[in-house]
Design an enzyme around this catalytic site. Structure first.
Site, PDB file in Angstrom:
ATOM      1  N   ASN A  48       5.269  16.525  19.471  1.00 28.76           N
ATOM      2  CA  ASN A  48       3.535  17.013  19.223  1.00 28.76           C
ATOM      3  C   ASN A  48       3.083  15.763  20.220  1.00 28.76           C
ATOM      4  OD1 ASN A  48       4.000  14.853  17.555  1.00 28.76           O
ATOM      5  ND2 ASN A  48       2.825  15.579  15.837  1.00 28.76           N
ATOM      6  N   ASP A 225      20.691   3.456   0.128  1.00 23.71           N
ATOM      7  CA  ASP A 225      20.200   2.406   0.645  1.00 23.71           C
ATOM      8  C   ASP A 225      20.398   1.202  -0.377  1.00 23.71           C
ATOM      9  OD1 ASP A 225      18.667   0.821   2.698  1.00 23.71           O
ATOM     10  OD2 ASP A 225      17.282   0.489   1.005  1.00 23.71           O
ATOM     11  N   GLU A 285      25.479   2.115   1.626  1.00 24.56           N
ATOM     12  CA  GLU A 285      25.404   0.986   2.404  1.00 24.56           C
ATOM     13  C   GLU A 285      25.836  -0.247   1.713  1.00 24.56           C
ATOM     14  OE1 GLU A 285      21.805  -1.774   4.708  1.00 24.56           O
ATOM     15  OE2 GLU A 285      21.379  -0.821   2.617  1.00 24.56           O
TER      16      GLU A 285
END
Length: 562
Positions: A48, A225, A285
């Site tokens: 966009n 994470d 992670e």
């Protein structure tokens, strides 16, 4: 005490449901055959023209990803967020940030990805929320709020004195005083990222419900994470201080009492039960000091993370056949390997391994390595075209808070997060507007459109190797057999499945090499190989195992002739 409650209630919080895990004839699951590709959505494709990538941009590039050979995309956080840490400060786990689109855009992406046989992996920020999350707003409103214990609140040791000496990984104390209730809250990361209290069973249930919510919308798994930081010592013992200062000028210390506590493995086991209901994958992670520590994340009964990332492999920051050989052997001994070269927190592989002259050839060597090993590779966007870092030159240009705090010693992670380079148009074809980060000048030569036209490009090398990876049973199902293990310059191995064997030879040196192979000790009497992929001028059709000539920084892959 919540820490006792979670132990007592843990087994009933996630009722065991029938596993939906599917296995192939060799006992492998879908993720073991898949090629994963990390997308940093701000930087992949802007649909966009606002200078920031978005979900519709990703959808528009699915044909490219499929043609490349990608089976699953990991999208870093795209949830509503104040963007203090570029999405790793989540304000709502069950929606899409307007800068990236809408839930409808996500559903369209999921639908189109399914048509391309590409699975979607979301990034699950488990350790903390944004301070703008509704949960934290309630928690900080009063000491007796029902969600007070969803976060970690403590009295200080005295006026202006935090509860202990713990430090934020981003600099300064890990505690922030909140005048609303006169207590301190804990944040391992930025103050705007308060840590959740995983000893509270209500937190666990709410977070597990988030994963189910996304599974039901077509998500095939999560990258977890900062899993190391879920639990803290309830006694708040001070961490040991060691000599020296860190990049922020704080005392160096060992995070003994606020990382890698054993309780996190119980959470991972219960989260795995939820994932197995949907045949989903959990990617961790997992920064570890050695292979033994990495082994713990698989679980004693392979019941925790299916894919803990092997950062020991990623941190071999030099072209060293002996060092890579050592890491490959180590992880093969403890679980299914997950190979990563770089990501949004690590300087790009093109920079770390390149010598400034032969970078393209070296990039092919690294691809020839981690895309042909037994295990699952996790690519980082742009790796396949040889994207380089574009580190900021001035503090005022830095977007990453780490860089602003630690400049000039710490320049932050902007350099490895720059926009994907699609063509030679302005802004590398990423956007018609000024991108949120500048593209490096290398986009003029290293971009998708140009490299597709060049048969010798890094991109076309990736495509050939990934096609081979999908087609070859030796690569899909085969064992890993190290060869010539004392060679300091050449990393070589076999991938073998039943009567099919493929030889991989990687010259990691800057000089020509001559190598020979005696495969009789592994039960192979053949004397030649049919060339499948090579970056050298010799051995274009076949090679004698008695003598294979290798140019500097070159790759040879051949099928052992029966």
């Amino acid at each position: 005490m919540y820490w006792l409650a979670v132990i007592l209630l843990g087994s009933c919080m996630t009722p065991k449901a029938k596993s939906q895990v599917k296995l192939d004839a060799e006992g492998h699951q879908w993720w073991q055959h898949a090629v994963f590709y990390e997308i940093y959505p701000r930087s992949f494709a802007d649909s966009n023209s606002d200078g920031i990538g978005d979900l519709n941009g990703i959808t528009a590039k699915l044909d490219y990803l499929k043609d490349l050979g990608v089976d699953a995309i990991w999208i870093t956080p795209c949830f509503p967020s104040p963007q203090v840490d570029f999405g790793y400060d989540v304000a709502d786990y069950e929606n899409i940030d307007p800068m990236y689109g809408t839930l409808g855009d996500f559903e369209r992406l999921a639908s189109e990805a399914k048509k391309h046989n590409i699975r979607i992996i979301m990034d699950f920020v488990m350790n903390h929320t944004s301070d703008q999350h509704a949960w934290f707003k309630e928690s900080r409103s009063s000491r007796d709020n029902p969600k007070r214990d969803w976060y970690i609140w403590r009295d200080g040791k005295g006026p202006s004195k935090p509860p202990n000496n713990w430090l934020s990984t981003f600099g300064g104390s890990a505690w922030k005083f909140d005048p609303i209730t006169g207590q301190w809250y804990y944040h391992f990361f930025y103050p705007e990222q308060p840590d959740l209290n995983w000893r509270n069973p209500d937190v666990e249930k709410a977070m597990f419900d988030v994963t189910s919510w996304w599974y039901q919308r077509g998500v095939a798994g999560f990258r977890l994470d900062a899993v190391d930081t879920l639990f803290e010592d309830p006694g708040l013992h001070d961490n040991p201080v060691v000599p020296g200062k860190n990049q922020y000028g704080d005392p160096r210390m060992q995070n003994l009492y606020n990382t890698k506590l054993p309780e996190l493995h119980g959470v991972l086991q219960r989260l795995r039960q939820v994932a197995d209901k949907y045949d989903a994958v959990l990617i961790g992670e997992t920064w570890t000091k050695d292979i033994d520590e990495l082994k713990q994340y698989y679980g004693e009964h392979s019941n925790e993370l299916q894919m803990p990332m092997d950062f020991l492999f990623a941190r071999v920051d030099k072209l060293s056949a002996p060092e890579f050989r050592k890491q490959i052997a180590g992880v093969n001994a403890v679980g299914w390997p997950v190979y990563v070269l770089s990501n949004h927190d690590i300087v790009r592989a093109y920079v770390r391994y390149g010598d400034g002259v032969h970078n393209d050839a070296i990039a092919k060597v690294m691809a020839g390595l981690y895309l042909t090993l037994r295990g699952t590779p996790l690519m980082y966007y742009g790796e396949e075209i040889g994207m380089t870092n574009n580190d900021p030159k001035r503090r005022e240009d830095v977007k990453d808070p780490i860089g602003r705090l630690g400049w000039p010693k710490e320049k932050g992670r902007d350099g490895e997060r720059t926009p994907m380079q699609w063509n030679t148009d302005a802004n590398a074809g990423f956007s018609q507007a000024k991108p949120w980060l500048p593209v490096p000048s290398s986009y003029k030569t290293h971009n998708v459109e140009s490299e597709l036209k060049n048969s010798d490009s890094i991109l076309n090398f990736y495509k050939r190797v990934l096609a081979l990876r999908h087609q070859s049973l030796a690569f899909r199902e085969g064992e890993y057999i190290a060869l010539n293990e004392n060679d300091p310059n050449i990393l070589s191995y076999l991938r073998r499945y039943k009567d099919e064997a493929v030889l991989v030879v990687l010259n990691m040196s800057s000089s020509p090499q001559q190598v020979s192979f005696n495969l009789q000790p592994v039960g192979i009497t053949a004397s030649s190989a049919k060339t499948l992929v090579t970056t050298g001028k010799a051995n274009r059709d076949s090679a004698s195992l008695k003598s294979i000539s290798l140019e500097p920084f070159s790759v040879y892959i051949g099928e052992i002739e029966k």
